[in-house]
Motif scaffolding. Structure first.
Motif, PDB file in Angstrom:
ATOM      1  N   PHE A   1      38.001  37.430 -24.652  1.00 19.38           N
ATOM      2  CA  PHE A   1      38.175  37.123 -23.234  1.00 19.38           C
ATOM      3  C   PHE A   1      39.353  36.182 -23.001  1.00 19.38           C
ATOM      4  CE2 PHE A   1      34.027  39.026 -22.717  1.00 19.38           C
ATOM      5  CZ  PHE A   1      34.128  39.616 -21.475  1.00 19.38           C
ATOM      6  N   GLU A   2      39.575  35.253 -23.892  1.00 20.07           N
ATOM      7  CA  GLU A   2      40.722  34.351 -23.753  1.00 20.07           C
ATOM      8  C   GLU A   2      42.023  35.137 -23.806  1.00 20.07           C
ATOM      9  OE1 GLU A   2      42.444  30.880 -22.841  1.00 20.07           O
ATOM     10  OE2 GLU A   2      40.297  31.176 -23.037  1.00 20.07           O
ATOM     11  N   LYS A   3      42.114  36.075 -24.749  1.00 19.87           N
ATOM     12  CA  LYS A   3      43.307  36.923 -24.862  1.00 19.87           C
ATOM     13  C   LYS A   3      43.468  37.785 -23.607  1.00 19.87           C
ATOM     14  CE  LYS A   3      45.370  40.421 -27.840  1.00 19.87           C
ATOM     15  NZ  LYS A   3      45.182  41.267 -29.036  1.00 19.87           N
ATOM     16  N   LYS A   4      42.364  38.336 -23.136  1.00 15.04           N
ATOM     17  CA  LYS A   4      42.390  39.178 -21.934  1.00 15.04           C
ATOM     18  C   LYS A   4      42.890  38.387 -20.725  1.00 15.04           C
ATOM     19  CE  LYS A   4      39.261  41.835 -19.015  1.00 15.04           C
ATOM     20  NZ  LYS A   4      37.891  42.292 -18.819  1.00 15.04           N
ATOM     21  N   TYR A   5      42.405  37.163 -20.562  1.00 15.66           N
ATOM     22  CA  TYR A   5      42.805  36.351 -19.420  1.00 15.66           C
ATOM     23  C   TYR A   5      44.233  35.839 -19.575  1.00 15.66           C
ATOM     24  CZ  TYR A   5      37.893  36.594 -18.237  1.00 15.66           C
ATOM     25  OH  TYR A   5      36.634  37.046 -17.933  1.00 15.66           O
ATOM     26  N   ASP A   6      44.670  35.586 -20.803  1.00 13.94           N
ATOM     27  CA  ASP A   6      46.061  35.179 -21.029  1.00 13.94           C
ATOM     28  C   ASP A   6      47.023  36.297 -20.643  1.00 13.94           C
ATOM     29  OD1 ASP A   6      45.528  32.620 -21.842  1.00 13.94           O
ATOM     30  OD2 ASP A   6      45.708  33.056 -23.990  1.00 13.94           O
ATOM     31  N   ILE A   7      46.678  37.523 -21.007  1.00 17.42           N
ATOM     32  CA  ILE A   7      47.518  38.677 -20.652  1.00 17.42           C
ATOM     33  C   ILE A   7      47.563  38.832 -19.141  1.00 17.42           C
ATOM     34  CG2 ILE A   7      47.647  41.197 -20.746  1.00 17.42           C
ATOM     35  CD1 ILE A   7      46.542  40.991 -23.623  1.00 17.42           C
ATOM     36  N   THR A   8      46.400  38.721 -18.487  1.00 15.95           N
ATOM     37  CA  THR A   8      46.345  38.833 -17.034  1.00 15.95           C
ATOM     38  C   THR A   8      47.150  37.717 -16.373  1.00 15.95           C
ATOM     39  OG1 THR A   8      44.126  39.768 -17.202  1.00 15.95           O
ATOM     40  CG2 THR A   8      44.792  38.943 -15.052  1.00 15.95           C
ATOM     41  N   ARG A   9      47.016  36.508 -16.881  1.00 14.19           N
ATOM     42  CA  ARG A   9      47.725  35.360 -16.327  1.00 14.19           C
ATOM     43  C   ARG A   9      49.238  35.533 -16.503  1.00 14.19           C
ATOM     44  NH1 ARG A   9      44.418  30.664 -17.881  1.00 14.19           N
ATOM     45  NH2 ARG A   9      44.658  31.712 -19.834  1.00 14.19           N
ATOM     46  N   ASN A  10      49.668  36.008 -17.677  1.00 16.69           N
ATOM     47  CA  ASN A  10      51.090  36.188 -17.941  1.00 16.69           C
ATOM     48  C   ASN A  10      51.704  37.300 -17.116  1.00 16.69           C
ATOM     49  OD1 ASN A  10      51.091  34.100 -19.770  1.00 16.69           O
ATOM     50  ND2 ASN A  10      50.803  35.440 -21.549  1.00 16.69           N
ATOM     51  N   THR A  11      50.998  38.400 -16.898  1.00 13.14           N
ATOM     52  CA  THR A  11      51.538  39.487 -16.086  1.00 13.14           C
ATOM     53  C   THR A  11      51.579  39.087 -14.619  1.00 13.14           C
ATOM     54  OG1 THR A  11      49.352  40.539 -15.929  1.00 13.14           O
ATOM     55  CG2 THR A  11      50.848  41.340 -17.653  1.00 13.14           C
ATOM     56  N   ASN A  12      50.636  38.294 -14.166  1.00 11.95           N
ATOM     57  CA  ASN A  12      50.657  37.838 -12.775  1.00 11.95           C
ATOM     58  C   ASN A  12      51.799  36.847 -12.528  1.00 11.95           C
ATOM     59  OD1 ASN A  12      48.488  39.404 -12.116  1.00 11.95           O
ATOM     60  ND2 ASN A  12      46.986  37.755 -12.342  1.00 11.95           N
ATOM     61  N   THR A  13      52.157  36.069 -13.525  1.00 10.90           N
ATOM     62  CA  THR A  13      53.221  35.083 -13.383  1.00 10.90           C
ATOM     63  C   THR A  13      54.573  35.765 -13.326  1.00 10.90           C
ATOM     64  OG1 THR A  13      51.878  33.784 -14.892  1.00 10.90           O
ATOM     65  CG2 THR A  13      53.942  32.837 -14.248  1.00 10.90           C
ATOM     66  N   VAL A  14      54.755  36.875 -14.062  1.00 12.84           N
ATOM     67  CA  VAL A  14      56.028  37.574 -14.123  1.00 12.84           C
ATOM     68  C   VAL A  14      56.343  38.233 -12.792  1.00 12.84           C
ATOM     69  CG1 VAL A  14      57.268  39.468 -15.249  1.00 12.84           C
ATOM     70  CG2 VAL A  14      55.868  37.918 -16.602  1.00 12.84           C
ATOM     71  N   GLU A  15      55.340  38.727 -12.124  1.00 12.01           N
ATOM     72  CA  GLU A  15      55.552  39.466 -10.869  1.00 12.01           C
ATOM     73  C   GLU A  15      56.049  38.626  -9.777  1.00 12.01           C
ATOM     74  OE1 GLU A  15      51.891  41.373  -9.969  1.00 12.01           O
ATOM     75  OE2 GLU A  15      52.004  42.643 -11.703  1.00 12.01           O
TER      76      GLU A  15
END
Length: 82
Positions: free
Chosen positions: A68-82
Motif C-alpha cells: 500500500f505504501e508503494k501504491k500510494y507513493d505512485i499515486t502521489r507522484n503521478t498526481n504531482t507531475v500533472e
C-alpha cells in the motif's frame, strides 16, 4: 471522510481479509499437527499456535503495508507531475 482515512480503511480491510484467508486454514493445520502428530497438550498447542501465527501475521502485515505504501507513493507522484 478524507483521503487518508479512506486509504487506512481500505488497507485495514485488505489486511484483515488476507489475514483471515491465511490464518483460518493455517490454524487448522497447526492444531492438527500438534494434536495428531505431536500429541501436544493444551498449553503446548497454545504456545505453538500463538508463536507461529504471530510471525506469519507480522510478515503478512509488513508485506501488505509495503504494498500500500508503494501504491500510494505512485499515486502521489503521478498526481504531482500533472
Amino acid at each position: 471522510m478524507n483521503q487518508k482515512k479512506k486509504r487506512a480503511f481500505k488497507e485495514a480491510i485488505a489486511d484483515t481479509f488476507v489475514g483471515t484467508l491465511i490464518m483460518a486454514p493455517l490454524n487448522y493445520i497447526i492444531i492438527y499437527i500438534c494434536l495428531e502428530l505431536l500429541s501436544f497438550n493444551a498449553l503446548q498447542i497454545t504456545i505453538a499456535t500463538t508463536s507461529i501465527l504471530f510471525f506469519i501475521a507480522v510478515l503478512r502485515k509488513a508485506i501488505i503495508r509495503l504494498y500500500f505504501e508503494k501504491k500510494y507513493d505512485i499515486t502521489r507522484n503521478t498526481n504531482t507531475v500533472e
